[in-house]
Every structure is written in C-alpha cells, then in structure tokens.
Design a protein around this motif. Structure first.
Motif, PDB file in Angstrom:
ATOM      1  N   UNK A 137      39.703  37.512  43.358  1.00 24.12           N
ATOM      2  CA  UNK A 137      39.246  36.977  42.073  1.00 24.12           C
ATOM      3  C   UNK A 137      39.593  37.905  40.920  1.00 24.12           C
ATOM      4  N   UNK A 138      39.428  39.222  41.160  1.00 21.29           N
ATOM      5  CA  UNK A 138      39.823  40.189  40.128  1.00 21.29           C
ATOM      6  C   UNK A 138      41.328  40.120  39.886  1.00 21.29           C
ATOM      7  N   UNK A 139      42.107  39.967  40.965  1.00 13.30           N
ATOM      8  CA  UNK A 139      43.567  39.881  40.835  1.00 13.30           C
ATOM      9  C   UNK A 139      43.979  38.678  39.996  1.00 13.30           C
ATOM     10  N   UNK A 170      43.114  39.386  36.330  1.00 18.99           N
ATOM     11  CA  UNK A 170      44.075  40.318  35.724  1.00 18.99           C
ATOM     12  C   UNK A 170      45.432  39.640  35.548  1.00 18.99           C
ATOM     13  N   UNK A 171      45.844  38.827  36.517  1.00 18.26           N
ATOM     14  CA  UNK A 171      47.139  38.133  36.420  1.00 18.26           C
ATOM     15  C   UNK A 171      47.166  37.185  35.230  1.00 18.26           C
ATOM     16  N   UNK A 172      46.066  36.449  35.020  1.00 15.10           N
ATOM     17  CA  UNK A 172      46.014  35.547  33.862  1.00 15.10           C
ATOM     18  C   UNK A 172      46.056  36.332  32.557  1.00 15.10           C
ATOM     19  N   UNK A 173      45.382  37.479  32.537  1.00 16.61           N
ATOM     20  CA  UNK A 173      45.395  38.315  31.338  1.00 16.61           C
ATOM     21  C   UNK A 173      46.789  38.861  31.062  1.00 16.61           C
ATOM     22  N   UNK A 203      42.311  45.108  42.771  1.00 18.38           N
ATOM     23  CA  UNK A 203      42.524  43.844  42.061  1.00 18.38           C
ATOM     24  C   UNK A 203      43.423  44.014  40.851  1.00 18.38           C
ATOM     25  N   UNK A 204      43.290  45.135  40.135  1.00 24.37           N
ATOM     26  CA  UNK A 204      44.149  45.384  38.979  1.00 24.37           C
ATOM     27  C   UNK A 204      45.600  45.566  39.366  1.00 24.37           C
ATOM     28  N   UNK A 205      45.846  46.295  40.463  1.00 22.58           N
ATOM     29  CA  UNK A 205      47.229  46.532  40.906  1.00 22.58           C
ATOM     30  C   UNK A 205      47.880  45.228  41.349  1.00 22.58           C
ATOM     31  N   UNK A 206      47.190  44.493  42.243  1.00 24.15           N
ATOM     32  CA  UNK A 206      47.769  43.234  42.733  1.00 24.15           C
ATOM     33  C   UNK A 206      47.824  42.174  41.630  1.00 24.15           C
ATOM     34  N   UNK A 207      46.844  42.188  40.728  1.00 26.24           N
ATOM     35  CA  UNK A 207      46.856  41.226  39.623  1.00 26.24           C
ATOM     36  C   UNK A 207      48.005  41.474  38.661  1.00 26.24           C
ATOM     37  N   UNK A 208      48.284  42.743  38.380  1.00 30.16           N
ATOM     38  CA  UNK A 208      49.418  43.060  37.504  1.00 30.16           C
ATOM     39  C   UNK A 208      50.729  42.615  38.133  1.00 30.16           C
TER      40      UNK A 208
END
Length: 452
Positions: free
Chosen positions: A27-29, A32-35, A377-382
């Motif tokens: 969910x965090x990913x 972050x991906x949408x952001x 989540x930040x790493x995978x989301x980016x």
C-alpha cells in the motif's frame, strides 16, 4: 535495549506476519508510485517547455523598443528611467550602446518589411527579414532543407515552406499539408529577384528635410527551405530570410521610416526594434535593467516564462495533493497494522517490560517496524512510479509517431524526486507509527501478562 537488538527484533516481528506486513508495504508502494507518477508528469512538462524555449534560440534574447512609441498608452512611469517624451531614439548609436552592455553578445536591428520578389517572371509580395549567423543552430532551423548562409554578406536567401509552395504554384489547405523536402528540391539553387526601395539621405539638393527613394533589384540564390520564423519575438512573421549584414547594407526603406520624416532623413538609421543576444539566460534580467536605464522598453521570453512557471507550480501543487491521497490511505494501513500487532503481542510486550524494557525501547521497536515498511515501500514505490512513467512515455510516443508528431519525453523522474519520495515515505511511516508506539509504551505490564 541496543539498536542492533531493536532492529533484529523488529525484523523478526515483521517476518512473523509477513502477509499482512507485505500488503501494508505494498500500500505504501502504491501511494509513493502515484505520488512519483503525478509529480514526474508536472516535472516532465516543465522540462519539455524549458527545452523548447532554450532550443528555439529566443530564450537568451531581449527585444528592445523605443518608449517614444508608447506615449499614448498611459502606461505607468517606471522608476529610474526617462519619461517616454524624453526617451532617446532607437537608432544606430543606441544599438551600439546596447551592444556595449556587459553580458550582451550582439545587438542587431530586427529588419523586416514587405517587398516584391520575382520568380519565373511572376511577382510575389511577402515579408522579408534578416537572419544572423548565430541563429544557425536554432530549433526553428532543425529541419531545414538545403544549407545555411555561406557568409554574412552572401547574396543568398532561405524561404519559409509556405512561400516556397507559393513560388511553385501549389495550393494547399494549410502549412501542415506542406512537405518541406518536396518543395525544397525544385527550388534549391534557383534565383529569385528582390525589388526594394533604398533610402538615400545624401541630400544632394542641400535641403536637410528631404530625402530620395531609389528602386533597386537584388538577385538572390535560394539555398534553404525552413519551417518557421526563427526570430519572431512578437513581430510580423516573415517568409523570406536574408543574411543580417547583407540586409543592413541595402538601407531598405522600412515602414517605420514613414512615421517620422526626421527618421528617414537622419544620417543614422532608426529601428523599430533591436534584438540583444545575451551570454546566458542568467544575465537576461541584469541586461534588461541596464537597457531600461538607457530609456528603452524591453521584452524577453524569460519575462513571459515567469508567468508560466507560476502556472506550473500551481499544477505541481495540485498533482502533489492528488498523489498524496493514496499515500494517506497507506498511512492508515500502517497504523492499523501496528495497532493489530499490539493487540496480538500484548503478552510479549508485558514480558519485555517485566524484564526491564523501558517505554522508550518499546517506542523505538514500533518505530523501527513502521520505518522498515515505509523505507521498503518508498524504494519499491519509486521504482514502480518510474516504470509507470516509462510506460506512459513509450505509449504516448507510439501515438505521437502514428499521427506524425516527433517523440517527446512527457514524464521525467530526476534524482531529487527519487530521494524526496523515499524520504517522504520514511517520514510518513514514522509519523504513522507515533500512535501505535505510544499505545504500546503505555501498556500496564501486569494487565499485559494477564492478557490471553
């Protein structure tokens, strides 16, 4: 409790509920991906806009006009500059003063006038303009067919594609229907004769208030066909271009000369506009201020872009808000996951407090778990946001190519956005862990040990 022990214990707790914690991290990913995807769209469009301005060759140019022509517009008087009535003429002496300003590479008059050109014994009336050798690498000439001028005084001409089509007698519905290569092939190397009126201020009759106009003809060789006017800063769009030095040497009569007879009879030519090319966009503001102190008005693409930059900031703010909505939902997921972990591990927390764990140790433990989910989540989301951007770029460019538009980079993910996205995910996850950590620290060890 040592930091190593806290990290090891947090990792063990995350592994025990791997599915739930993985879904929370996912969910965090997604948040972050949408952001990242939203902000990369705004950044990409802004970079595309800036690149187009820089490649146009106009971003480092300042258009200078006389304040005398604006006396009837009731404009507010600027400070530290002469009043319009007291402003100097924009003549050759003024051009040289502008050229001597630090940061100005060259200052040349924007000469453009309507004249007659004959091709195959047919007359064509169109706008003629000068083009400096420094404009050779401008974006407007990127698709030129043929070649650029061989020198500043060469009797050569570059024509715009719509005028080239007119010379060949082709009838089209619009400029988009004209293929530059097709109209250039039969024209390159051909001659065209320009008829113009030369201003003669020699005053042979001794009358200082008189001048003569001499009709001239100048044969020119067509060396190139281009798509756009490479130096149109708000003036009428020209369709035929001559070397700047050659055009200045012709002393052609301008429409501006007829507004005031003293301009036409003056020994020094007066100009409607002068273009100052600046050594770098960073010096445009200082050059504009120096020119204004001389008593002239200025305008640059940089002035116009400032308003657009404000628009981009507003758009980026909206994209940031919408992109943060998914991240907010992910924060709620972190809080829910950790609160459920407290309920499941009340007995464990009671044992830890009974053997000497402090409230700070428990807070650090839950902070470590929340930070781990946020960091991963930040790493995978980016990475996911970058992949989304790449997919959008590829899909958009496939569509662009299908309709004949050159490929463009619509989304951009700079390094600072990557660092900011991971940092925001980590900070947000730590903030989300505040309540669960405080709740775990406040548990009564006796009541926790009785919990079944």
């Amino acid at each position: 409790m040592k930091l190593y022990d806290s990290v090891e214990l947090a990792a063990r707790n995350l592994r025990e509920s791997v599915l739930r914690n993985s879904l929370t991290t996912l969910g965090v990913s997604v948040g972050v991906a949408s952001l990242v995807a939203m902000l990369s769209l705004g950044i990409g469009l802004q970079q595309l806009f800036s690149q187009r301005l820089h490649s146009s060759g106009l971003f480092d140019r300042v258009m200078v006009t006389s304040r005398r022509d604006l006396r009837g517009f009731n404009r507010e008087q600027e400070q530290n500059v002469p009043a319009p009535a007291d402003s100097p003429d924009l003549d050759e002496a003024a051009r040289q003063n502008i050229a001597s300003i630090p940061g100005v590479v060259e200052a040349y008059p924007d000469l453009r006038f309507i004249t007659e050109l004959r091709f195959d014994d047919k007359a064509h009336l169109t706008m003629v303009s000068g083009m400096t050798l420094s404009q050779k690498g401008s974006d407007a000439l990127a698709g030129i067919q043929g070649s650029f001028f061989s020198s500043g005084e060469a009797r050569e001409v570059i024509v715009q594609k719509s005028f080239a089509s007119e010379l060949l007698g082709k009838h089209t519905r619009g400029p988009d229907d004209i293929n530059v290569g097709e109209v250039a092939k039969p024209l390159l190397g051909r001659q065209i004769v320009m008829r113009y009126a030369e201003r003669d201020s020699s005053n042979a009759d001794g009358n200082s208030a008189s001048y003569s106009v001499i009709s001239r003809e100048l044969p020119l060789t067509i060396v190139g066909v281009t798509d756009l006017d490479p130096d149109n800063l708000g003036g009428a769009q020209a369709r035929v271009f001559l070397p700047q030095k050659l055009l200045e040497s012709l002393h052609a009569m301008q429409a501006y000369d007829f507004r005031d007879s003293t301009r036409a009879t003056s020994a020094q030519p007066a100009y409607s506009r002068v273009i100052a090319r600046v050594n770098g966009t960073g010096k445009v503001d200082s050059v504009e201020q120096a020119i204004k102190k001389l008593g002239f008005n200025t305008f640059s693409i940089l002035d116009a872009s400032k308003g657009l930059q404000t628009v981009f900031r507003i758009v980026d703010s909206f994209l940031l808000v919408f992109g943060s909505l998914a991240l907010t939902v992910a924060c709620i997921g972190i809080i829910n996951t950790l609160v459920m972990a407290i309920l499941e591990r009340r007995r464990e927390i009671g044992i830890m407090k009974a053997i000497g764990a402090s409230d700070g140790d428990l807070r650090n433990l839950f902070f470590a778990e929340a930070g781990a989910m946020g960091l991963l989540g930040g790493i995978f989301g980016t990475l996911l946001g970058w992949l989304i951007g790449r997919a959008i770029n590829i899909g958009t460019n496939i569509y662009f190519r299908s309709i004949g538009i050159p490929a463009e980079k619509i989304l951009a993910v700079p390094w600072w956005l990557v660092a900011a996205a991971i940092g925001i995910a980590l900070v947000v996850s730590l903030v989300s862990g505040l309540y669960p950590a405080a709740r775990a620290a406040k548990l009564d060890p006796v009541q926790a040990l009785r919990y079944e």
